[in-house]
Design a protein around this motif. Structure first.
Motif, PDB file in Angstrom:
ATOM      1  N   GLN A 148      45.262   5.032  32.146  1.00 37.96           N
ATOM      2  CA  GLN A 148      46.141   5.359  33.271  1.00 37.96           C
ATOM      3  C   GLN A 148      47.246   6.267  32.732  1.00 37.96           C
ATOM      4  O   GLN A 148      47.678   6.121  31.584  1.00 37.96           O
ATOM      5  CB  GLN A 148      46.774   4.095  33.892  1.00 37.96           C
ATOM      6  N   PRO A 149      47.717   7.207  33.551  1.00 39.08           N
ATOM      7  CA  PRO A 149      48.720   8.153  33.070  1.00 39.08           C
ATOM      8  C   PRO A 149      49.976   7.496  32.505  1.00 39.08           C
ATOM      9  O   PRO A 149      50.605   8.041  31.604  1.00 39.08           O
ATOM     10  CB  PRO A 149      49.045   8.983  34.329  1.00 39.08           C
ATOM     11  N   ASN A 150      50.336   6.315  32.999  1.00 42.65           N
ATOM     12  CA  ASN A 150      51.561   5.662  32.531  1.00 42.65           C
ATOM     13  C   ASN A 150      51.296   4.592  31.478  1.00 42.65           C
ATOM     14  O   ASN A 150      52.193   3.830  31.115  1.00 42.65           O
ATOM     15  CB  ASN A 150      52.314   5.036  33.713  1.00 42.65           C
ATOM     16  N   ALA A 151      50.068   4.509  30.966  1.00 39.33           N
ATOM     17  CA  ALA A 151      49.745   3.490  29.955  1.00 39.33           C
ATOM     18  C   ALA A 151      50.448   3.800  28.639  1.00 39.33           C
ATOM     19  O   ALA A 151      50.729   4.966  28.318  1.00 39.33           O
ATOM     20  CB  ALA A 151      48.240   3.425  29.747  1.00 39.33           C
ATOM     21  N   ALA A 152      50.720   2.777  27.866  1.00 38.42           N
ATOM     22  CA  ALA A 152      51.407   2.944  26.584  1.00 38.42           C
ATOM     23  C   ALA A 152      50.493   3.666  25.600  1.00 38.42           C
ATOM     24  O   ALA A 152      49.429   3.146  25.235  1.00 38.42           O
ATOM     25  CB  ALA A 152      51.817   1.581  26.033  1.00 38.42           C
ATOM     26  N   ALA A 153      50.900   4.845  25.161  1.00 38.23           N
ATOM     27  CA  ALA A 153      50.052   5.664  24.298  1.00 38.23           C
ATOM     28  C   ALA A 153      49.946   5.124  22.887  1.00 38.23           C
ATOM     29  O   ALA A 153      49.102   5.579  22.112  1.00 38.23           O
ATOM     30  CB  ALA A 153      50.578   7.100  24.264  1.00 38.23           C
ATOM     31  N   ASP A 154      50.791   4.159  22.526  1.00 36.95           N
ATOM     32  CA  ASP A 154      50.748   3.601  21.172  1.00 36.95           C
ATOM     33  C   ASP A 154      49.990   2.282  21.119  1.00 36.95           C
ATOM     34  O   ASP A 154      50.103   1.534  20.144  1.00 36.95           O
ATOM     35  CB  ASP A 154      52.157   3.432  20.610  1.00 36.95           C
ATOM     36  N   GLN A 155      49.201   1.982  22.172  1.00 38.12           N
ATOM     37  CA  GLN A 155      48.411   0.754  22.219  1.00 38.12           C
ATOM     38  C   GLN A 155      46.923   1.084  22.256  1.00 38.12           C
ATOM     39  O   GLN A 155      46.474   1.822  23.142  1.00 38.12           O
ATOM     40  CB  GLN A 155      48.788  -0.085  23.443  1.00 38.12           C
ATOM     41  N   PRO A 156      46.124   0.573  21.330  1.00 35.90           N
ATOM     42  CA  PRO A 156      44.681   0.854  21.337  1.00 35.90           C
ATOM     43  C   PRO A 156      44.008   0.493  22.648  1.00 35.90           C
ATOM     44  O   PRO A 156      43.063   1.168  23.077  1.00 35.90           O
ATOM     45  CB  PRO A 156      44.155   0.000  20.181  1.00 35.90           C
ATOM     46  N   SER A 157      44.487  -0.545  23.319  1.00 36.96           N
ATOM     47  CA  SER A 157      43.862  -0.985  24.570  1.00 36.96           C
ATOM     48  C   SER A 157      44.016   0.030  25.690  1.00 36.96           C
ATOM     49  O   SER A 157      43.359  -0.089  26.732  1.00 36.96           O
ATOM     50  CB  SER A 157      44.463  -2.326  25.003  1.00 36.96           C
ATOM     51  N   SER A 158      44.852   1.045  25.491  1.00 36.83           N
ATOM     52  CA  SER A 158      45.046   2.081  26.510  1.00 36.83           C
ATOM     53  C   SER A 158      43.946   3.133  26.489  1.00 36.83           C
ATOM     54  O   SER A 158      43.945   4.032  27.345  1.00 36.83           O
ATOM     55  CB  SER A 158      46.406   2.767  26.314  1.00 36.83           C
ATOM     56  N   TYR A 159      43.018   3.037  25.528  1.00 36.67           N
ATOM     57  CA  TYR A 159      42.009   4.086  25.351  1.00 36.67           C
ATOM     58  C   TYR A 159      40.588   3.557  25.527  1.00 36.67           C
ATOM     59  O   TYR A 159      39.653   4.013  24.883  1.00 36.67           O
ATOM     60  CB  TYR A 159      42.165   4.728  23.967  1.00 36.67           C
ATOM     61  N   PRO A 220      52.503  10.172  15.547  1.00 34.42           N
ATOM     62  CA  PRO A 220      51.569   9.577  14.579  1.00 34.42           C
ATOM     63  C   PRO A 220      51.083   8.181  14.970  1.00 34.42           C
ATOM     64  O   PRO A 220      49.900   7.874  14.809  1.00 34.42           O
ATOM     65  CB  PRO A 220      52.393   9.547  13.287  1.00 34.42           C
ATOM     66  N   ASP A 221      51.989   7.339  15.501  1.00 31.56           N
ATOM     67  CA  ASP A 221      51.555   5.986  15.875  1.00 31.56           C
ATOM     68  C   ASP A 221      50.627   6.013  17.083  1.00 31.56           C
ATOM     69  O   ASP A 221      49.700   5.197  17.189  1.00 31.56           O
ATOM     70  CB  ASP A 221      52.764   5.087  16.133  1.00 31.56           C
ATOM     71  N   GLU A 222      50.828   6.972  17.996  1.00 29.75           N
ATOM     72  CA  GLU A 222      49.959   7.073  19.162  1.00 29.75           C
ATOM     73  C   GLU A 222      48.561   7.536  18.781  1.00 29.75           C
ATOM     74  O   GLU A 222      47.566   7.006  19.272  1.00 29.75           O
ATOM     75  CB  GLU A 222      50.585   8.035  20.179  1.00 29.75           C
ATOM     76  N   PHE A 223      48.500   8.538  17.897  1.00 24.31           N
ATOM     77  CA  PHE A 223      47.177   9.010  17.481  1.00 24.31           C
ATOM     78  C   PHE A 223      46.459   7.941  16.673  1.00 24.31           C
ATOM     79  O   PHE A 223      45.245   7.756  16.798  1.00 24.31           O
ATOM     80  CB  PHE A 223      47.312  10.300  16.678  1.00 24.31           C
ATOM     81  N   ALA A 224      47.207   7.208  15.844  1.00 27.88           N
ATOM     82  CA  ALA A 224      46.606   6.113  15.085  1.00 27.88           C
ATOM     83  C   ALA A 224      46.042   5.053  16.030  1.00 27.88           C
ATOM     84  O   ALA A 224      44.961   4.502  15.793  1.00 27.88           O
ATOM     85  CB  ALA A 224      47.645   5.502  14.147  1.00 27.88           C
ATOM     86  N   ALA A 225      46.751   4.766  17.112  1.00 27.70           N
ATOM     87  CA  ALA A 225      46.285   3.758  18.075  1.00 27.70           C
ATOM     88  C   ALA A 225      44.975   4.205  18.727  1.00 27.70           C
ATOM     89  O   ALA A 225      44.041   3.402  18.873  1.00 27.70           O
ATOM     90  CB  ALA A 225      47.355   3.516  19.134  1.00 27.70           C
TER      91      ALA A 225
END
Length: 527
Positions: A148-159, A220-225
């Motif tokens: 979802q557009p507003n999902a936390a980008a630093d959480q693996p569950s968002s992908y 970096p933390d978002e891409f790592a997630a």
């Protein structure tokens, strides 16, 4: 940043316009081998030079032109496989993936199978998001592909949606079949998996694209997630809401596929280290959730970006070897089991481009581009890089002065005229097939560099000599010391019209031969 506003449309304009012209169900919660030679203390990768040398290419490039290299980084947009560019596609978790053919009409089963058949390795670079995921109105989109557009980008569950798609892609083209009931392909697609066509899969392209703003630039933390989700469903914590199966991430489909982190836009050790820290803090296994560290680098005049103007500078002036060696040193200390790639570098041939080299003496721009490409491959090999991929196989538009428009080894789509660089690269690949870097030899001249390569199974050496200058320098009758009992050597000069170079046999006298050395790498084969 202006360069990237030009850069990305130019990279993908030709392919996306072709796509637009051609276009007529699941749910969820939540070391490589080293070889050591006595004359060098460096660890030498067993990936031979012909496999080390790669190029960026597209599905509709001629495979016969790709054969100048041994490894293909294939730009592959997610939207080609899902949704047909529509925001109304139902999408995750109700998938209708198409690859054989995909929505544009290309058959990727056949494409990857053909490359494998002719001996080319390929790593699809799965780039860009999909309009149905983020409701974007522009194409292609590089917005972070959260569910979802507003999902936390630093959480693996968002992908979840992307992790599910990569599971399907890896299951089809990797070597491990997945059950039919777990496949999420459209009804008109062949029900196959475990085809064994790929060993690498790259996740995104230039995630650090700060020039596009916060919606596209991964921290970096978002891409790592996202990588953690796409690697193994964040340690299998993401599971199918009905079956409870971890049908997410590349490794859960085929644990032998190597996941490649999307190539950063520059060699940025701080970014990579911050990713590494996130993995240590957020994964139970502390594992860096990729098998390959991947970056890009270009020889801008000011060493940083296009705003330094032009012309571009040489690999030696840009410190390609030193920069890559620093990245390799970080890998060796912190992530010794990972490969290191330079998946983009190169120069334009339009004289108006800020990424174009200058003409030097009697050498025109195409000649200088060809020489510098060889010297860049040599620099990366000496630094210990595992694979390097040139940007790119074909020109976008040879008549366009905007950077990255004329970086090809061949001219634009439909013309495919080989440039000087295509012949030079093909020659280097052929000469150094089944060879690995075996150290740098001492030179008796301050500007002349001498690298040595050794065959993995035959008693053969190749010395490569060139002057690391950009002035048109030439040293006549340079005396090269040959560390061998051989009586003859073959001097190989890359030339236009030949893919194995111009070859001259010379007798070795007192363990030496004489040859003219200039700014074009020359190869000396000793059996």
């Amino acid at each position: 940043m202006v360069i990237k506003l030009f850069y990305l449309p130019l990279r993908f304009l030709a392919i996306s316009m072709h796509l637009l012209a051609a276009i007529r169900c699941d749910g969820h919660h939540q070391s490589q081998t080293k070889v050591v030679f006595q004359d060098t203390t460096a660890l030498i990768p067993s990936i031979t030079v012909d496999r080390f040398m790669g190029v960026n290419a597209f599905v509709d490039d001629p495979p016969e032109d790709m054969l100048a290299l041994g490894f293909i980084r294939e730009y592959h947009s997610w939207v080609w496989d899902e949704g047909n560019g529509s925001t109304g596609y139902q999408g995750h978790p109700y998938r209708q993936i198409k690859v054989a053919p995909g929505y544009p009409g290309w058959n990727f089963d056949q494409f990857y199978g053909q490359l494998r058949q002719i001996g080319l390795q390929v790593s699809p670079c799965i780039q860009s998001s999909v309009p149905w995921l983020d409701s974007a109105s522009w194409f292609p989109t590089n917005i972070k592909p959260t569910d979802q557009p507003n999902a936390a980008a630093d959480q693996p569950s968002s992908y979840e949606a992307r992790a599910s798609y990569l599971f399907q892609f890896a299951g089809r083209y990797g070597s491990h079949p997945i059950p039919n009931q777990e496949q999420r392909f459209a009804a008109d697609q062949p029900m196959v998996s475990g085809l064994g066509h790929i060993q690498y899969l790259e996740d995104w392209n230039e995630p650090d694209r700060f020039w596009e703003g916060a919606k596209s630039a991964f921290k970096p933390d978002e891409f790592a997630a996202m990588l953690s989700a796409d690697y193994d469903g964040h340690e299998q914590s993401i599971v199918h809401y009905k079956t409870g199966k971890p049908s997410f991430g590349v490794k859960n489909a085929d644990p032998t596929i190597k996941l490649v982190m999307g190539g950063l836009s520059s060699i940025n050790l701080e970014y990579i280290d911050q990713m590494n820290q996130w993995f240590k803090q957020n994964r139970r296994d502390k594992k860096f959730a990729a098998d390959v560290i991947n970056v890009h680098t270009y020889a801008w005049k000011n060493g940083k970006d296009w705003q330094g103007g032009g012309p571009a500078i040489s690999p030696e002036q840009a410190k390609f070897k030193e920069q890559a060696a620093a990245l390799v040193a970080y890998r060796n200390e912190h992530l010794p089991n990972l490969e290191v790639w330079i998946s983009e570098f190169g120069w334009d041939t339009h004289p108006g481009s800020v990424l174009s080299p200058p003409a030097i003496g009697k050498s025109d721009i195409r000649e200088v581009q060809a020489r510098w490409i060889l010297r860049a491959y040599l620099a990366f090999a000496a630094a210990g890089v595992d694979r390097a991929q040139l940007y790119m196989l074909r020109d976008v538009n040879p008549n366009d002065p905007i950077q990255f428009s004329s970086s090809g080894l061949v001219s634009e789509k439909g013309v495919w005229e080989p440039k000087t660089s295509w012949y030079y690269v093909y020659t280097m690949k052929n000469v150094l097939t089944n060879m690995v870097f075996a150290g740098e030899e001492r030179s008796t001249h301050p500007t002349i560099l001498i690298y040595k390569f050794k065959h993995l199974s035959k008693n053969e050496l190749v010395y490569v000599l060139w002057s690391g200058t950009s002035t048109g320098y030439q040293q006549n009758n340079y005396r090269l010391k040959i560390k061998s009992r051989a009586r003859h050597a073959t001097i190989i000069e890359p030339i236009v019209g030949k893919t194995r170079g111009k070859r001259i046999d010379q007798r070795i006298k007192n363990n030496r031969i004489e040859l003219n050395v200039n700014e074009k790498p020359t190869f000396v084969l000793v059996k």
